[in-house]
Design a protein around this motif. Sequence first.
Motif: not given
Length: 323
Positions: A30, A42-43, A45, A69, A72, A322
Amino acid sequence: MATVTASTPALGSVRLHHLAALDVKGADAEKFLQGQTSAQVSLADGHFAPLTCFCTPKGRMLANAQLMRLGEEHFRLLLSSTLLDSLASHLKKFAAFYKVELVSLPDLTVIGTSEGASSLAGQLGLALPDKVGTHTHNAEACVVRYPGETPRWLLCFDNDANIDMTPAQDDQADRNAWQLEDIRSGLAWLTDAQQDHFLPQMLNWEALGGISFKKGCYTGQEVVARAHFRGQVKKRLMRLSVASASLPEVCASVVNGDDKAVGEVVVSAFNHQGGVEMLAVMSTKVAEETMQLYLAGAPATLLPLPYTIERVDPEQLAVSLNG
C-alpha cells in the motif's frame, strides 16, 4: 486497417486478450503504490475498485488501470496487456526500496460478460457486485462491475480454474461489442502506442474519479494538479462516429475543414449501423466552436458522453458506493 465483416452482435461473454494484470504484494504494497499512483490507495478496500494511473515526472500517463485489493498485502492492477511489461519495469526501479513483490500475469484469463455473468461467477464461488466500480473476490478469482448501458462484468481467474468456459467466445466480433460498450461509457484504456503522451485529464480521468487531488505526492502529481487548478487542459477525450467500413489506426488524425489536425484516435469499434464509433483526444475548441470534422476524408460527428467533464473525487465516490 481492420474491415467489418458482420454487424456488431449483442453483448455476451468474451475473452478479453487486450487486458492483463499486475499484482503488487508485500508488507509495503500500500505504501509503495501510494507514492506511485493517482489513486488514494486506502480507498481500495476489497469492495471499491478505484480507477488510477501512473505518470512520468512530467505528468504524462505511462498506464491507466483499475485497482483492486485482494488481501491485506495484495493489490491487483487491471490494465492494457501492451503496457504490462513496461509498467512492471518502471515500478521495479522503485520497488527495490520497499518490501514488495511485482507479479506480472499476462496469461490470466479475463472474461467480459453480461448475460453469462451469473453462471460464470457462480462457478467461481463469487457474488456479482451490483454497483459500477465495485468488485468481489476470493482466493481464485475476482469480478468487477463495469459501466455501460448493458449491465456487464469483468471476471479474471487463473487458467486452471475448474469452470465451464463454453459460454465465453474468443472472436473479434464479440470483443468489438465489449469495446463498443467501453467507448459509449467514455472509458479508454491507454496502450503502448500513446504511452507518455497524455495528461490524465486528456482521457477525462478526473471526471471518472481516477485522480485524487486530496492525497499526498506521487510521481507526476505536481504537474497533474497544476493543470487542473490552473485550467490548463486544452485537450479532452471525446466520442465521435464516422460512416466507414474499416477501423482507423490508433493515433489517426481527426482534422477540421482546413485539414488541420484537431485530435487523434485512441480506440474505435464498429457499431450496429455499419459505421464506426471512437474515442479521440480532441482540442477543446472542437466542443466550443462549430466546425466540420473529418477522419480519412469522411465526415465525423461528435456524440455525447454519459458524464460531464468535471472533477469527481474518488473519496466521495467511495462513500456513495459503500453507502
